[in-house]
Design a protein around this motif. Structure first.
Motif, PDB file in Angstrom:
ATOM      1  N   GLU A 161      -8.996  12.233  -3.166  1.00 18.91           N
ATOM      2  CA  GLU A 161     -10.547  11.933  -2.794  1.00 18.91           C
ATOM      3  C   GLU A 161     -11.034  10.735  -1.978  1.00 18.91           C
ATOM      4  OE1 GLU A 161     -12.956  14.193  -4.107  1.00 18.91           O
ATOM      5  OE2 GLU A 161     -11.356  15.357  -4.823  1.00 18.91           O
ATOM      6  N   ALA A 162      -9.894   9.968  -1.467  1.00 14.94           N
ATOM      7  CA  ALA A 162     -10.460   8.737  -0.883  1.00 14.94           C
ATOM      8  C   ALA A 162      -9.237   8.362   0.144  1.00 14.94           C
ATOM      9  CB  ALA A 162     -10.227   7.617  -1.977  1.00 14.94           C
ATOM     10  N   ILE A 163      -9.725   7.651   1.114  1.00 13.80           N
ATOM     11  CA  ILE A 163      -8.919   7.155   1.970  1.00 13.80           C
ATOM     12  C   ILE A 163      -8.829   5.520   1.737  1.00 13.80           C
ATOM     13  CG2 ILE A 163      -8.818   6.812   4.605  1.00 13.80           C
ATOM     14  CD1 ILE A 163      -8.378   9.380   3.954  1.00 13.80           C
ATOM     15  N   HIS A 164      -7.710   4.900   1.796  1.00 11.20           N
ATOM     16  CA  HIS A 164      -7.404   3.438   1.756  1.00 11.20           C
ATOM     17  C   HIS A 164      -6.760   3.070   3.088  1.00 11.20           C
ATOM     18  CE1 HIS A 164      -7.648   2.800  -2.807  1.00 11.20           C
ATOM     19  NE2 HIS A 164      -8.335   3.748  -2.402  1.00 11.20           N
ATOM     20  N   VAL A 165      -7.037   1.814   3.591  1.00 14.03           N
ATOM     21  CA  VAL A 165      -6.739   1.411   5.038  1.00 14.03           C
ATOM     22  C   VAL A 165      -6.250  -0.181   4.937  1.00 14.03           C
ATOM     23  CG1 VAL A 165      -8.303   2.948   6.145  1.00 14.03           C
ATOM     24  CG2 VAL A 165      -9.156   0.594   5.784  1.00 14.03           C
ATOM     25  N   ARG A 166      -5.371  -0.465   5.961  1.00  7.82           N
ATOM     26  CA  ARG A 166      -5.042  -1.827   6.276  1.00  7.82           C
ATOM     27  C   ARG A 166      -4.977  -1.981   7.587  1.00  7.82           C
ATOM     28  NH1 ARG A 166       0.877  -2.267   3.556  1.00  7.82           N
ATOM     29  NH2 ARG A 166       1.753  -0.871   5.037  1.00  7.82           N
ATOM     30  N   PRO A 167      -4.955  -3.106   8.107  1.00  3.63           N
ATOM     31  CA  PRO A 167      -4.636  -3.322   9.466  1.00  3.63           C
ATOM     32  C   PRO A 167      -3.237  -2.955   9.950  1.00  3.63           C
ATOM     33  CG  PRO A 167      -5.607  -5.446   8.716  1.00  3.63           C
ATOM     34  CD  PRO A 167      -5.200  -4.182   7.375  1.00  3.63           C
ATOM     35  N   ARG A 168      -3.341  -2.035  10.903  1.00  4.27           N
ATOM     36  CA  ARG A 168      -1.991  -1.518  11.483  1.00  4.27           C
ATOM     37  C   ARG A 168      -0.908  -2.757  11.746  1.00  4.27           C
ATOM     38  NH1 ARG A 168      -0.724   3.481  12.923  1.00  4.27           N
ATOM     39  NH2 ARG A 168      -2.866   4.044  13.060  1.00  4.27           N
ATOM     40  N   HIS A 169      -1.419  -3.862  12.143  1.00  3.23           N
ATOM     41  CA  HIS A 169      -0.163  -4.985  12.574  1.00  3.23           C
ATOM     42  C   HIS A 169       0.047  -5.688  11.584  1.00  3.23           C
ATOM     43  CE1 HIS A 169      -4.395  -6.585  12.887  1.00  3.23           C
ATOM     44  NE2 HIS A 169      -3.608  -7.820  12.501  1.00  3.23           N
ATOM     45  N   ASP A 170      -0.325  -5.555  10.045  1.00  3.24           N
ATOM     46  CA  ASP A 170      -0.184  -6.371   9.058  1.00  3.24           C
ATOM     47  C   ASP A 170       0.404  -5.536   7.866  1.00  3.24           C
ATOM     48  OD1 ASP A 170      -0.013  -8.525   7.203  1.00  3.24           O
ATOM     49  OD2 ASP A 170      -2.003  -9.017   7.211  1.00  3.24           O
ATOM     50  N   ALA A 171       1.606  -5.545   7.482  1.00  6.00           N
ATOM     51  CA  ALA A 171       2.074  -4.674   6.596  1.00  6.00           C
ATOM     52  C   ALA A 171       2.149  -5.271   5.413  1.00  6.00           C
ATOM     53  CB  ALA A 171       3.823  -4.474   6.746  1.00  6.00           C
ATOM     54  N   THR A 172       1.625  -6.493   5.151  1.00  6.83           N
ATOM     55  CA  THR A 172       1.466  -7.374   4.157  1.00  6.83           C
ATOM     56  C   THR A 172       0.158  -7.248   3.545  1.00  6.83           C
ATOM     57  OG1 THR A 172       1.373  -9.297   5.066  1.00  6.83           O
ATOM     58  CG2 THR A 172       3.424  -8.629   4.370  1.00  6.83           C
ATOM     59  N   ALA A 173      -0.834  -6.781   4.232  1.00  2.05           N
ATOM     60  CA  ALA A 173      -2.201  -6.958   3.971  1.00  2.05           C
ATOM     61  C   ALA A 173      -2.536  -5.900   2.876  1.00  2.05           C
ATOM     62  CB  ALA A 173      -3.077  -6.389   5.081  1.00  2.05           C
ATOM     63  N   PRO A 174      -3.437  -6.010   1.788  1.00  8.85           N
ATOM     64  CA  PRO A 174      -3.440  -5.156   0.642  1.00  8.85           C
ATOM     65  C   PRO A 174      -4.437  -3.857   1.237  1.00  8.85           C
ATOM     66  CG  PRO A 174      -5.139  -6.952   0.670  1.00  8.85           C
ATOM     67  CD  PRO A 174      -4.152  -7.289   1.799  1.00  8.85           C
ATOM     68  N   TRP A 175      -4.102  -2.888   0.526  1.00  7.74           N
ATOM     69  CA  TRP A 175      -5.115  -1.396   0.881  1.00  7.74           C
ATOM     70  C   TRP A 175      -5.990  -1.677   0.169  1.00  7.74           C
ATOM     71  CZ3 TRP A 175      -2.990   2.117   4.004  1.00  7.74           C
ATOM     72  CH2 TRP A 175      -1.614   2.002   4.283  1.00  7.74           C
ATOM     73  N   ARG A 176      -7.117  -1.024   1.156  1.00 11.88           N
ATOM     74  CA  ARG A 176      -8.718  -1.291   0.446  1.00 11.88           C
ATOM     75  C   ARG A 176      -9.383   0.185   0.744  1.00 11.88           C
ATOM     76  NH1 ARG A 176     -12.562  -1.750   4.040  1.00 11.88           N
ATOM     77  NH2 ARG A 176     -12.170  -2.100   6.212  1.00 11.88           N
TER      78      ARG A 176
END
Length: 131
Positions: free
Chosen positions: A23-38
């Protein structure tokens, strides 16, 4: 396209890595694999919509009764401000205008994300200088 597809393709146009749930989409910056999903929903949140417009290079213009969003090569969406009648329903908080703006931005970016993918302005044959 359903709403999840719109959000997914819009995030793709903004060069965001997506993780799709039921039911949802979570994103993070493509260039930062350590960034948290939001969580990401430009159809419901003004902040996500504004970030999407900036990242996907969507131009928005407001008129008396509608909002137009344009991006790239031929992606354009127009949504009217429904139910705005000053005599019957004063739109004091501009809820309908904000809804129309969010919808126009998200669908316009989704068209670009679906047709051209991330960083579309670098890959579009009509916008490349070497073409």
């Amino acid at each position: 396209m359903n709403e999840l597809d719109i959000i997914h393709y819009a995030a793709r146009a903004a060069n965001l890595e997506t993780r799709r749930y039921h039911e949802a989409i979570h994103v993070r910056p493509r260039h930062d694999a350590t960034a948290p999903w939001r969580p990401f929903n430009p159809l419901k949140r003004d902040s996500d919509s504004q970030k999407l417009a900036a990242a996907a290079r969507v131009d928005v213009s407001h008129h008396d009764e509608y909002v137009a969003a344009m991006a790239g090569v031929g992606a354009m969406r127009i949504f009217t401000h429904k139910d705005i009648d000053v005599d019957k329903l004063p739109d004091l908080d501009c809820a309908e205008r904000r809804r129309a703006t969010r919808r126009a931005i998200a669908e316009c970016a989704a068209l670009i994300g679906r047709d051209f993918g991330p960083l579309w302005w670098r890959k579009s044959p009509l916008l490349r200088r070497d073409a």
